[in-house]
Design a protein around this motif. Sequence first.
Motif, PDB file in Angstrom:
ATOM      1  N   GLN A 119      27.726 -50.445  53.536  1.00 31.26           N
ATOM      2  CA  GLN A 119      26.277 -50.618  53.409  1.00 31.26           C
ATOM      3  C   GLN A 119      25.890 -51.979  53.974  1.00 31.26           C
ATOM      4  N   THR A 120      24.715 -52.053  54.553  1.00 37.17           N
ATOM      5  CA  THR A 120      24.239 -53.315  55.127  1.00 37.17           C
ATOM      6  C   THR A 120      23.240 -53.979  54.192  1.00 37.17           C
ATOM      7  N   MET A 121      23.389 -55.291  54.044  1.00 38.78           N
ATOM      8  CA  MET A 121      22.459 -56.084  53.244  1.00 38.78           C
ATOM      9  C   MET A 121      21.921 -57.215  54.111  1.00 38.78           C
ATOM     10  N   ASN A 122      20.611 -57.372  54.092  1.00 37.49           N
ATOM     11  CA  ASN A 122      19.927 -58.393  54.873  1.00 37.49           C
ATOM     12  C   ASN A 122      19.013 -59.135  53.907  1.00 37.49           C
ATOM     13  N   MET A 123      19.347 -60.386  53.594  1.00 41.48           N
ATOM     14  CA  MET A 123      18.655 -61.134  52.542  1.00 41.48           C
ATOM     15  C   MET A 123      18.078 -62.433  53.101  1.00 41.48           C
ATOM     16  N   THR A 124      16.823 -62.693  52.787  1.00 45.35           N
ATOM     17  CA  THR A 124      16.177 -63.924  53.229  1.00 45.35           C
ATOM     18  C   THR A 124      15.680 -64.695  52.015  1.00 45.35           C
ATOM     19  N   LEU A 125      16.136 -65.933  51.902  1.00 45.09           N
ATOM     20  CA  LEU A 125      15.691 -66.838  50.842  1.00 45.09           C
ATOM     21  C   LEU A 125      14.854 -67.937  51.480  1.00 45.09           C
ATOM     22  N   CYS A 126      13.580 -68.026  51.087  1.00 47.67           N
ATOM     23  CA  CYS A 126      12.683 -69.008  51.688  1.00 47.67           C
ATOM     24  C   CYS A 126      11.624 -69.419  50.678  1.00 47.67           C
ATOM     25  N   ASP A 127      11.539 -70.724  50.404  1.00 48.78           N
ATOM     26  CA  ASP A 127      10.513 -71.268  49.501  1.00 48.78           C
ATOM     27  C   ASP A 127      10.482 -70.546  48.158  1.00 48.78           C
ATOM     28  N   ARG A 128      11.680 -70.325  47.574  1.00 48.34           N
ATOM     29  CA  ARG A 128      11.815 -69.693  46.263  1.00 48.34           C
ATOM     30  C   ARG A 128      11.213 -68.284  46.235  1.00 48.34           C
ATOM     31  N   HIS A 129      11.258 -67.618  47.380  1.00 48.59           N
ATOM     32  CA  HIS A 129      10.891 -66.214  47.504  1.00 48.59           C
ATOM     33  C   HIS A 129      12.050 -65.493  48.188  1.00 48.59           C
ATOM     34  N   VAL A 130      12.225 -64.220  47.866  1.00 45.07           N
ATOM     35  CA  VAL A 130      13.353 -63.479  48.412  1.00 45.07           C
ATOM     36  C   VAL A 130      12.910 -62.142  48.987  1.00 45.07           C
ATOM     37  N   THR A 131      13.535 -61.790  50.097  1.00 43.64           N
ATOM     38  CA  THR A 131      13.351 -60.476  50.713  1.00 43.64           C
ATOM     39  C   THR A 131      14.723 -59.845  50.866  1.00 43.64           C
ATOM     40  N   VAL A 132      14.840 -58.570  50.469  1.00 45.39           N
ATOM     41  CA  VAL A 132      16.108 -57.854  50.579  1.00 45.39           C
ATOM     42  C   VAL A 132      15.868 -56.551  51.334  1.00 45.39           C
ATOM     43  N   VAL A 133      16.641 -56.371  52.396  1.00 42.97           N
ATOM     44  CA  VAL A 133      16.630 -55.124  53.168  1.00 42.97           C
ATOM     45  C   VAL A 133      17.993 -54.478  52.990  1.00 42.97           C
ATOM     46  N   LEU A 134      18.006 -53.300  52.374  1.00 41.35           N
ATOM     47  CA  LEU A 134      19.256 -52.595  52.100  1.00 41.35           C
ATOM     48  C   LEU A 134      19.322 -51.337  52.964  1.00 41.35           C
ATOM     49  N   ASN A 135      20.351 -51.275  53.777  1.00 42.13           N
ATOM     50  CA  ASN A 135      20.539 -50.122  54.656  1.00 42.13           C
ATOM     51  C   ASN A 135      19.289 -49.811  55.485  1.00 42.13           C
ATOM     52  N   GLY A 136      18.644 -50.886  55.954  1.00 42.01           N
ATOM     53  CA  GLY A 136      17.493 -50.747  56.835  1.00 42.01           C
ATOM     54  C   GLY A 136      16.160 -50.551  56.144  1.00 42.01           C
ATOM     55  N   PRO A 182       3.078 -70.854  47.520  1.00 36.74           N
ATOM     56  CA  PRO A 182       2.590 -69.569  48.040  1.00 36.74           C
ATOM     57  C   PRO A 182       3.701 -68.831  48.782  1.00 36.74           C
ATOM     58  N   LYS A 183       3.521 -67.523  48.928  1.00 33.55           N
ATOM     59  CA  LYS A 183       4.493 -66.750  49.691  1.00 33.55           C
ATOM     60  C   LYS A 183       4.614 -67.310  51.105  1.00 33.55           C
ATOM     61  N   PRO A 184       5.832 -67.509  51.578  1.00 34.71           N
ATOM     62  CA  PRO A 184       5.992 -68.001  52.950  1.00 34.71           C
ATOM     63  C   PRO A 184       5.627 -66.909  53.961  1.00 34.71           C
ATOM     64  N   PRO A 227       8.589 -63.616  44.441  1.00 35.66           N
ATOM     65  CA  PRO A 227       8.916 -64.926  43.866  1.00 35.66           C
ATOM     66  C   PRO A 227      10.116 -64.876  42.934  1.00 35.66           C
ATOM     67  N   LEU A 228      10.865 -65.971  42.916  1.00 34.58           N
ATOM     68  CA  LEU A 228      12.011 -66.138  42.031  1.00 34.58           C
ATOM     69  C   LEU A 228      11.624 -67.110  40.923  1.00 34.58           C
ATOM     70  N   LEU A 229      11.596 -66.631  39.682  1.00 36.14           N
ATOM     71  CA  LEU A 229      11.150 -67.463  38.565  1.00 36.14           C
ATOM     72  C   LEU A 229      12.218 -68.433  38.093  1.00 36.14           C
TER      73      LEU A 229
END
Length: 339
Positions: A273-290, A144-146, A298-300
């Motif tokens: 440019q700013t990149m903020n990336m979170t990898l957790c439990d085969r799910h990813v979040t990307v924040v680009l320039n805020g 499940p999504k973390p 999910p990452l397949l």
Amino acid sequence: MNRNMCCAIIVLVFGLMSTSVGAAEKADSYIGCWALTIPGGGAGWLGVEQQKGYLDSSLLWGGGSVLPTDSTYIDGDYLIVTRVRKVERKNAGGKVIRTQNFTEAIIAKASGDTMELTQIRPHTNGKGADHNEFTAKRIPPLPPKPNLSRVKYGKPITLFNGKNLDGWTLTNPGQKSGWSVENGVLVNKPVQEKGKRRIHYGNLRTEKEFEDFNLKLEVSVPVRGNSGVYLRGIYEIQVCDTYGKSLDSHNMGGVYSRITPTVAAEKPAGQWQTMNMTLCDRHVTVVLNGKVIIDNQPLLGCTGGALWSDEFKPGPIYLQGDHTGVSYRNVVLTPILKR
């Protein structure tokens, strides 16, 4: 209709039903996502799905994008996947005089959560074919999504010290390095000389390997620039000059060929440019320039250029250096603590 003919029809119908059920059961053993170790040891991925009774598949073969195959079917105990390659035949003047299609087949035999596969790739000169054997492992279903609000982090780690390349090395030590440090910035300059053979420049990776984490950095991409940030060495977050372009999974901040940003947040080429990336439990979040452009998706499976296809082993951060120039700074990783 006489009695014998009636009995024969009943036997035939039940035989066809049995064959259909058997084929469906065999298809079930292949449906899902598979991590491939392709010929030569590279990383690949195969996804097999069934919709309305029909089988389809998508394939990642080493580099590039995840692409749909041309056909997917069951033959006895085997899964057959085909890809068609178009080859243009040209005359002495360079004019295309005909196009031929060559069909590559991948034949797979599953045994539980593993597969043995054979690739049959015909030579385009019409003489013979390459036969390559390789293996695959089934990728377990996604968790499940973390809940990222409950994730606990360790101490931040500065990956780039702004002075030298300590802690970094090439993914392939045999390639030429275009990486250096200039005024506190990590710079890649893959210079090519006109009229000479193309030089294959190396990708830069951390010597340390990590599991789940948050990664923050700043990047400057030149006009038509192209690079990438690989999380754990297998998931590429695209770094590219795509300002003003329509949304696409190959754009800045996208998971290459897999996840398209929900909003275009990139800046024009040449700006930091700013990149903020979170990898957790085969799910990813990307924040680009805020702006959140990928929200806990999910990452397949791995992406093109992955160091390996195993999504469960620790891996490095690696920066793609074999395309164009690019600059990075303020690269900081904060590990996620295991529960």
